[in-house]
Design a protein around this motif. Sequence first.
Motif, PDB file in Angstrom:
ATOM      1  N   THR A  42      25.838 -58.284  26.991  1.00 43.46           N
ATOM      2  CA  THR A  42      25.551 -57.327  27.659  1.00 43.46           C
ATOM      3  C   THR A  42      24.094 -57.160  27.853  1.00 43.46           C
ATOM      4  N   GLN A  43      23.151 -57.297  26.618  1.00 45.51           N
ATOM      5  CA  GLN A  43      21.905 -57.431  26.598  1.00 45.51           C
ATOM      6  C   GLN A  43      21.389 -58.424  27.615  1.00 45.51           C
ATOM      7  N   GLN A  65      21.525 -57.225  31.269  1.00 47.22           N
ATOM      8  CA  GLN A  65      20.828 -55.937  31.627  1.00 47.22           C
ATOM      9  C   GLN A  65      19.469 -56.262  31.839  1.00 47.22           C
ATOM     10  N   LYS A 116      29.080 -51.086  34.939  1.00 50.94           N
ATOM     11  CA  LYS A 116      27.559 -51.018  34.986  1.00 50.94           C
ATOM     12  C   LYS A 116      26.789 -51.870  36.063  1.00 50.94           C
TER      13      LYS A 116
END
Lengths: 337, 410
Positions: free
Chosen positions: B72-73, B76, B98
Motif C-alpha cells: 500500500t505504501q 501510494q 484507491k
Amino acid sequence: MKFRTFALFVAPSLIAMVVLIALPLAGVGWLSLWNSYTRTEFVEVETRTPLGVKKEVRPRPVVDESGAPVKVWEFYGAQNYETVAQPAALAAAVTSGGLADIYRRVTNIDFWGALEFTLLYTAVTTPFILAFGFLLALAVNRAPRWLKGPLIFISLMPFIITPVVGSLSVKWLFLDNAVLTVLLEQLGLGKIYFLESALTVRMLIILYGIWHVVPFAFIVLYAGLQTVPQDSIEAARVDGATAFDRVRYVVIPHLATLILFVTLIHLMDAYRVFEPVLVFSGGQGADSLQHLTYYILNIEQNFFKASASAILTVVGIVLLLIPILRRTWRDQREGIA
Amino acid sequence: MRHFRTALLAGVMLAVPAAASAACQVEGKGEVNVISNAFPSLEHIAKAMQECNSDDVKVTVKMTTEHEEETTQAFQSGTSPFEIGQVSNGSFTPLHAKGLLQPMTDLVEKYKDKYKIEDSMLVTFDNEVYAIAFQSNLQYLFYRKDLFEKHGIEVPKTYDELLAAAEKLKGAEGVEFPLAGPYKAGWNIATEFTNLYLSMGGQFFKPGTAEPAFNNEKAVQTLELIKKLMGYMSPNSLALATGDVTTSFQQGTVAMSNMWASRAAAMDDKAVSRVVDQIGFAPSPATVAGGPPASAVWWDGFVMPKNMDGDRDLAFQVLMEGLDEEAVQTGGDLANWLRSSYKPTRYSEMVMKSMEAGAASWPTEPFFDVAHGAIGNAIPDFLTGKVSAEEALKKAEEAYVQAAKEQGYL
C-alpha cells in the motif's frame, strides 16, 4: 568558556537533535491535524474473478482531467485526538454504576484500556528492575575476579536479545504443551493456560519486561559500584556499621544519581512497551499505547490518526517525567550554587 | 567455518545473474522488482520468475508477511519501487478502490497465446484486467480419521454435528482438546467470524453502500457459536494462530479444526508430524443444515501499480513466466492452482468441493478490511466474558463507522 566556543561545541548535537528529533516530531504533530483519502463514487460494475462474474455496486476512484485519482485533504484539528482518546465515551463511562462497572467500561475504551496497562507495566517493572539490578550488581561485585567477566556477560544476555525474539522465545515456553507448562504440571501445579486470562498474560508481560531490562540497571549500577570511595566504607566499618548499614548509608546515597538515571530511562522505555504486548497478547487482555498506535497505523492504515496517537504517547511520557526532571533541575542548581 | 564458507559461496552464486535459462524466454532489458507474501506456492513462483535473471534482465522478489502494508505504501508513493505486487481478494479491493492499480488488458491480449492465459485467471472491473490470479484458498475441516473410526463418528456436515462429535471425543486417548482453530485475537478471530456469519446468510453492509449491517441477531448467534466452539478448545485459543494449530495437530493433541488448505500438506510431513496419513479432509460444516460451508473463498494474484517507472511489458512477461503451465506442473502439491491443466491433489480437492457446495466469496467491498479489523479488535472481549455480545458488536460497529468516515467511504 567563551560563548562562541561553547556554541561551536554544542552546535553539532543541536543540529542533529533538530533534524532527527524536533523536525520529525513537528511533522507528526502537523500530520495529526489532518485527514486525507481518495474520493470514491459508488457505481454498478461488472466484476470477473476466479469465483465468477457478478454485477456489483462498488466504490470507484473519482479521477480528474488527467486521469489521476482525486485526493481529498481535510483539516481535522483536534478531531483525530478526540477519536483516539474518546473523551465523550470516557465521560459517559464514569458517570454511573459501581466502581467495578466503571473500571470495566473505562478499560473497554481502547485508549484508556491501553493506558491502564501501560501505567501498570511502568509502575510494577520500575522498582523490580532497580532492586534486582542493584542486588545483581552487589553480587557480581563480590564475585572472585576470574568469575566476573563470564557473570557480566551472562547477565547482559537478556538485554542483548532483540525484544521480539526474546518475547517469542518466552512465549513458546508457556504455550499449550511447551517445556515450562509441562514442567509445572509435573511439579503438581496442574496445567496452567497462561494465555487464557488477562491476569496471567499481564504477569507474563511484566515478568518478561523485568527479565529484559534488569541487565541495564545492573550494568549501570555495577559501574557505579566501582567508584564507591573505599575510605568511607572503611570508616563506616570502623564505626561499627554492619554490611547492611554500609549499603544503606554509604553505597546507596553514592549511587543516587545513577538510580535516578536508570529510573528516568526505564520510565521512558516502559511507557513505550510494544514488542511483548504484540507477541503475548496482541492487545487482548493487555494492551499498550504503542501497540494502539501500531494498530491504527497497520490495521486501519490511518497515518493521521496514528500520528495523533503517537503524540499522545509522547505527551504521556513528558507528564510522567516532570517530577524527575524537576528534581534533576533542582540538583543541578544546587550543584552550581 | 565450513558451513560459513558454503553459505558465503551460495550467497555469491545467487548474486551472480545466471544466464537466462531455457525455461524463461522474455524480451526486453531492465529490472523487475516484485513484492509478495511468503508461503510455499509463492516461493515456487518466485523461483520461476528468478529464472529470468540474465545479463539484460534483473529480477528481485521481496517476500514478507508484512507485504500488505508495504505494498500500500509503495503504490501510494511517488514512484513505486515494485513493478509487480502480490494481492489476495482481501487486499486487492482497497488498492483498486484507491485507484492505485493499472489495467493490464492490452498485455493480456498480447501474451494470451504465448502464456496460455485462461479467463479463469483474470480479475476484471468493467472489462479491464487489473489482476492475474493463480490460486484459490480457503479453510476446510481437518479431522482425525483414526479417532472418528474408533468412536463411530460420521464426518460432520453441520456445526451441530461438529459439536456433538466434539462432545464424544472429549477425553479420547491422547486428545487434549477435541477442537482447535486459528482464533488469535485480531485478524484470525475476525476471519472465523466472517466464515460463520456468511454461512448463516449474514451481510456486512447495506447493499450498494458502506453502511454497516453486521450488528444484528445473526451476528450475536455467530458470536455465541464461536463461544460454544471455544468450550472444546484450548483455553489459550485467543492467542493461537494458524502455525500454533498446525503444531497441535502434528503433535496429535487435537482432533478437528477448520483449517487453511495451505496447511494440509504439512499434516503428512514425516519430519514433524505424528499423524501422517491419519488426517482426513472435508468441506467445512454448514452453520445451517443444507446451507453453504462456513468458509469464505480467497483468491491470490498479482497486480501492477499505476506509479511504476519500469518496463511494464517486461514486468508482465516475467510475471507470466512465474505463472505459466510449467510452473503449475512442477508445483502441484503447493496450491489449488487455477489453470485447467491442473489436477487437484488430496490436499486441494476440498477447496473445489467447498466451492461447489456454495462457499461464499470473501467480501469484496474495499471497506471490508476496515470492518474486519474493527471486529477482530472488539469481539475477543466478549469471548473472554468481559462484555456482552451486543456491547462487542456495538463497539465494532462504531469503530468501523469512524474509520470508514476517515477513509471517505461514508
